[in-house]
Scaffold this motif. Structure first.
Motif, PDB file in Angstrom:
ATOM      1  N   ILE A  34       0.707  -1.089  -0.055  1.00  0.00           N
ATOM      2  CA  ILE A  34      -0.101  -0.116  -0.060  1.00  0.00           C
ATOM      3  C   ILE A  34       0.933   1.302   0.084  1.00  0.00           C
ATOM      4  CG2 ILE A  34      -1.675   1.366   1.338  1.00  0.00           C
ATOM      5  CD1 ILE A  34      -2.873  -1.249   2.099  1.00  0.00           C
ATOM      6  N   LEU A  35       0.579   2.185  -0.887  1.00  0.00           N
ATOM      7  CA  LEU A  35       1.160   3.492  -0.995  1.00  0.00           C
ATOM      8  C   LEU A  35       0.149   4.607  -1.175  1.00  0.00           C
ATOM      9  CD1 LEU A  35       3.726   2.246  -3.810  1.00  0.00           C
ATOM     10  CD2 LEU A  35       4.290   2.463  -1.549  1.00  0.00           C
ATOM     11  N   TYR A  36       1.019   5.784  -0.660  1.00  0.00           N
ATOM     12  CA  TYR A  36       0.326   7.152  -0.902  1.00  0.00           C
ATOM     13  C   TYR A  36      -0.173   7.175  -2.480  1.00  0.00           C
ATOM     14  CZ  TYR A  36       1.489   8.258   3.903  1.00  0.00           C
ATOM     15  OH  TYR A  36       1.803   8.599   5.269  1.00  0.00           O
ATOM     16  N   ASP A  37      -1.348   7.702  -2.519  1.00  0.00           N
ATOM     17  CA  ASP A  37      -1.653   7.918  -4.019  1.00  0.00           C
ATOM     18  C   ASP A  37      -0.925   9.211  -4.486  1.00  0.00           C
ATOM     19  OD1 ASP A  37      -2.759   8.766  -6.517  1.00  0.00           O
ATOM     20  OD2 ASP A  37      -4.829   8.485  -5.873  1.00  0.00           O
ATOM     21  N   PRO A  38       0.174   8.978  -5.539  1.00  0.00           N
ATOM     22  CA  PRO A  38       0.988  10.161  -5.876  1.00  0.00           C
ATOM     23  C   PRO A  38       0.402  11.218  -6.458  1.00  0.00           C
ATOM     24  CG  PRO A  38       1.872   7.872  -6.629  1.00  0.00           C
ATOM     25  CD  PRO A  38       0.546   7.494  -6.065  1.00  0.00           C
ATOM     26  N   THR A  39      -0.823  10.947  -7.079  1.00  0.00           N
ATOM     27  CA  THR A  39      -1.590  11.948  -7.585  1.00  0.00           C
ATOM     28  C   THR A  39      -2.125  13.050  -6.347  1.00  0.00           C
ATOM     29  OG1 THR A  39      -3.749  10.834  -7.887  1.00  0.00           O
ATOM     30  CG2 THR A  39      -2.313  10.790  -9.471  1.00  0.00           C
ATOM     31  N   ARG A  40      -2.203  12.393  -5.270  1.00  0.00           N
ATOM     32  CA  ARG A  40      -2.798  12.992  -4.045  1.00  0.00           C
ATOM     33  C   ARG A  40      -1.776  13.449  -2.849  1.00  0.00           C
ATOM     34  NH1 ARG A  40      -8.888  11.675  -2.971  1.00  0.00           N
ATOM     35  NH2 ARG A  40      -9.716  11.010  -5.372  1.00  0.00           N
ATOM     36  N   THR A  41      -0.590  13.441  -3.384  1.00  0.00           N
ATOM     37  CA  THR A  41       0.588  13.733  -2.600  1.00  0.00           C
ATOM     38  C   THR A  41       1.490  14.944  -3.211  1.00  0.00           C
ATOM     39  OG1 THR A  41       0.397  11.508  -1.894  1.00  0.00           O
ATOM     40  CG2 THR A  41       2.309  12.637  -1.411  1.00  0.00           C
ATOM     41  N   ALA A  42       1.735  15.875  -2.382  1.00  0.00           N
ATOM     42  CA  ALA A  42       2.656  16.946  -2.841  1.00  0.00           C
ATOM     43  C   ALA A  42       3.790  17.177  -1.684  1.00  0.00           C
ATOM     44  CB  ALA A  42       1.783  18.012  -2.883  1.00  0.00           C
ATOM     45  N   SER A  43       4.867  17.679  -2.310  1.00  0.00           N
ATOM     46  CA  SER A  43       5.985  18.133  -1.337  1.00  0.00           C
ATOM     47  C   SER A  43       6.075  19.489  -1.567  1.00  0.00           C
ATOM     48  CB  SER A  43       7.393  17.451  -1.766  1.00  0.00           C
ATOM     49  OG  SER A  43       7.127  16.113  -1.299  1.00  0.00           O
ATOM     50  N   ASP A  98     -11.550   6.265   6.531  1.00  0.00           N
ATOM     51  CA  ASP A  98     -11.415   6.459   8.085  1.00  0.00           C
ATOM     52  C   ASP A  98      -9.826   6.565   8.298  1.00  0.00           C
ATOM     53  OD1 ASP A  98     -10.347   3.956   7.244  1.00  0.00           O
ATOM     54  OD2 ASP A  98     -11.678   2.663   8.645  1.00  0.00           O
ATOM     55  N   GLY A  99      -8.819   6.524   7.271  1.00  0.00           N
ATOM     56  CA  GLY A  99      -7.566   6.727   7.419  1.00  0.00           C
ATOM     57  C   GLY A  99      -6.604   5.725   8.013  1.00  0.00           C
ATOM     58  N   ARG A 100      -7.361   4.548   8.021  1.00  0.00           N
ATOM     59  CA  ARG A 100      -6.638   3.400   8.866  1.00  0.00           C
ATOM     60  C   ARG A 100      -5.424   2.736   8.047  1.00  0.00           C
ATOM     61  NH1 ARG A 100     -10.862  -0.538  11.289  1.00  0.00           N
ATOM     62  NH2 ARG A 100      -8.966  -1.416  12.256  1.00  0.00           N
ATOM     63  N   LEU A 101      -5.623   2.933   6.597  1.00  0.00           N
ATOM     64  CA  LEU A 101      -4.487   2.333   5.762  1.00  0.00           C
ATOM     65  C   LEU A 101      -3.263   3.133   6.195  1.00  0.00           C
ATOM     66  CD1 LEU A 101      -6.425   1.380   2.545  1.00  0.00           C
ATOM     67  CD2 LEU A 101      -6.171   0.186   4.775  1.00  0.00           C
ATOM     68  N   ARG A 102      -1.983   2.528   5.980  1.00  0.00           N
ATOM     69  CA  ARG A 102      -0.806   3.171   6.056  1.00  0.00           C
ATOM     70  C   ARG A 102       0.249   3.051   4.910  1.00  0.00           C
ATOM     71  NH1 ARG A 102      -3.545   4.793   9.359  1.00  0.00           N
ATOM     72  NH2 ARG A 102      -3.472   4.580  11.816  1.00  0.00           N
ATOM     73  N   ASP A 103       0.725   3.927   4.632  1.00  0.00           N
ATOM     74  CA  ASP A 103       1.785   4.059   3.780  1.00  0.00           C
ATOM     75  C   ASP A 103       2.821   2.633   3.927  1.00  0.00           C
ATOM     76  OD1 ASP A 103       3.182   4.971   1.084  1.00  0.00           O
ATOM     77  OD2 ASP A 103       4.524   5.815   2.465  1.00  0.00           O
ATOM     78  N   LYS A 104       3.437   2.152   2.800  1.00  0.00           N
ATOM     79  CA  LYS A 104       4.286   1.286   3.071  1.00  0.00           C
ATOM     80  C   LYS A 104       3.967   0.141   3.810  1.00  0.00           C
ATOM     81  CE  LYS A 104       7.545   3.859   0.944  1.00  0.00           C
ATOM     82  NZ  LYS A 104       7.942   3.620  -0.369  1.00  0.00           N
TER      83      LYS A 104
END
Length: 551
Positions: free
Chosen positions: A202-211, A444-450
């Protein structure tokens, strides 16, 4: 002297005779002693020898009589001859063996190979072959399910030349089957899923992630957000004190004043243009245009930094008022009350988030010098995540976008559902794996990156599939088979206790059960636990003849 010499030989001869007599007497005595000991040993060994002989006789008698006492009639010579009634080949009394004497139980009609469904004596096309009291009716749903299942990959295909489907395995009695450990179950309908699985992450959606970095060099004056904070689009993450920003604001005040002066000068010359040389009027217009261009240039530089300026409103203010308004340019009103009392500089520049989400990285502290190349914060919208799966190339044939995906994270019993969103057009050169992406809702935000785990792509779901326990199906060399109990098994104590060999085409396996595409029907009884005993007997009967003929 002479007398002594003459008498000596006579004396020696007498002594010698006496010595010989004594030796002979000793030898006779020793011989009598040895003879006595031998006689005593022989007499003492008679008892043990007789006992050993008796044991040997008993052992020989028991070996030849299988350790059974003979009947009185046999002892008196009046016993009847024993008739041999056992079929070693099929393991039952020969008088009831249906394989040796087919008249005891006629075989079912042989319709041979069904090329449509890949089995012998297909009960989908010939339901009268089913071991049921009444021939069933095959529904259109079952036919459609079989057709769909046959488009899916199977592990092994039956050989059309197989002959084991015509065999029957017989027990001498119901008790004999029970003692062999053979258990049975009904063929029933169960929900079955067919899927392909692979490891995933599981990864963050790159289209919804910004630095986010500072758009200009400077030092961090204050950090407003920390890791884990929820931010909305436009929220300030940090304030940077940048000389470039202060210089642009100061220049804007100056050129605005210059623009106002040149505008007034042009207006005055236009009023008195009849008394003023045309060249001077042209020069005034040029100076005004130059001042306006400088204003636009500075405004554009501020816009490039993300700072919007309302030139029209600034032009209506005095220089002091305009500077006070530019001093907190880009800083939200909620922060101005806190910042205003702490600083008098006009160099503050806000680093803003362009998306709503959660701060997942913070790489800066107050007072650090930063530039445009260094990411200070990372914000991710975790309401939707990506699942990247590695699927073997050979399992990819039936995978399509839009199919449901089920993911189990390592060490967790929770099930996460999503759908296939993208299938890679290439395979890894070394692992021969293909990347597949699925979108996972995460409200619910329970999924975690990596997060690592195993994902299953559901190819087909059958809520009412015909299914059997997986242990009941066997590969006997060229066909998948099950053992179906004869429908007359319990009609009477004398009815043959027979299991029919039935070739089957298997589909998906799920939770210990396997779908039967074709071969058996609901209500039939098959051998499950202990069915290996039947398979062993089948292979024993087929030794030497071969189980099938190769196509």
């Amino acid at each position: 002297m002479s007398q002594s010499v003459i008498d000596t030989p006579h004396q020696s001869a007498g002594s010698k005779q006496e010595h010989l007599g004594a030796s002979s007497s000793a030898t006779q005595t020793q011989s009598r002693s040895l003879l006595q000991r031998a006689v005593a040993f022989a007499l003492g060994s008679i008892g043990p020898f007789l006992v050993l002989s008796a044991f040997a006789g008993i052992f020989t008698f028991g070996h030849h009589t299988d350790w059974k006492m003979p009947k009185f009639a046999a002892l008196t010579g009046q016993s009847e001859p024993v008739v041999a009634d056992w079929c070693d080949e099929h393991g039952v009394p020969e008088s009831i063996c249906v394989e040796c004497n087919e008249s005891l139980m006629l075989k079912t009609p042989d319709f041979g190979w069904c090329s449509k469904h890949g089995v012998h004596n297909c009960v989908l096309d010939h339901p009268e072959l089913a071991q049921l009291s009444d021939p069933p009716t095959i529904s259109t749903e079952d036919r459609a399910r079989a057709e769909l299942a046959m488009t899916m990959p199977v592990s092994k295909v039956n050989n059309s030349g197989c002959t084991t489907y015509a065999k029957r395995i017989q027990f001498a009695s119901v008790d004999a089957a029970a003692q062999a450990g053979v258990d049975v179950e009904l063929v029933e309908r169960r929900p079955i899923e067919q899927s392909v699985s692979g490891s995933g992450e599981i990864l963050y959606d790159p289209t919804r992630t910004a630095s986010f970095a500072s758009r200009t060099s400077g030092s961090v004056w204050r950090v407003e957000k920390n890791v884990g904070d929820v931010v909305q689009e436009g929220d300030v993450l940090a304030l940077v004190e940048a000389d470039q920003v202060g210089a642009l604001k100061t220049s804007l005040i100056r050129v605005l004043a210059e623009q106002s002066l040149q505008r007034q000068n042009v207006k005055r010359l236009n009023i008195a243009k009849e008394a003023v040389a045309g060249v001077r009027l042209l020069e005034a217009d040029a100076d005004l245009a130059k001042a306006e261009a400088e204003v636009l240039s500075i405004v554009q530089s501020l816009e490039n930094l993300g700072l919007s300026v309302d030139i029209q409103s600034l032009a209506q203010l005095s220089e002091r008022e305009a500077f006070e308004q530019l001093r907190f340019l880009g800083i939200p009103q909620s922060l101005r009350s806190r910042v205003k009392v702490q600083v008098s500089t006009a160099n503050l520049f806000p680093v803003r988030s362009s998306i709503s989400g959660v701060v997942v990285e913070r790489n800066v502290t107050q007072g650090e010098v930063v530039d445009t190349h260094r990411a200070l914060f990372r914000v991710a919208d975790t309401s939707q995540m990506w699942l990247m799966l590695d699927i073997p190339l050979e399992d990819l044939e039936n995978v399509k976008t839009g199919q449901p995906v089920r993911f189990h994270a390592d060490g967790s019993s929770r099930e996460v559902l999503g759908r296939v969103d993208w299938i890679s057009t290439g395979a890894d050169a070394q692992t021969r794996m293909v990347k597949i992406r699925a979108v996972l809702p995460n409200p619910d935000g329970r999924l975690r990156d990596k997060t690592y785990g195993t994902g299953e792509i559901i190819l087909r779901e059958e809520p009412t599939a015909i299914a059997i326990p997986s242990e009941s199906a066997h590969w006997e060399g060229c066909c998948r088979i099950v053992f179906v109990r004869d429908k007359h098994y319990f009609d009477s104590p004398d009815s043959p206790k027979v299991f029919h060999v039935r070739s089957v085409r298997l589909g998906a396996s799920h939770n210990g059960f396997t779908e039967v595409v074709a071969g058996v029907l609901p209500g039939e009884v098959i051998a499950t636990t202990g069915s290996d005993v039947l398979r062993a007997q089948l292979l024993k009967n087929g030794l030497g003849a071969g189980c099938c003929v190769e196509e």
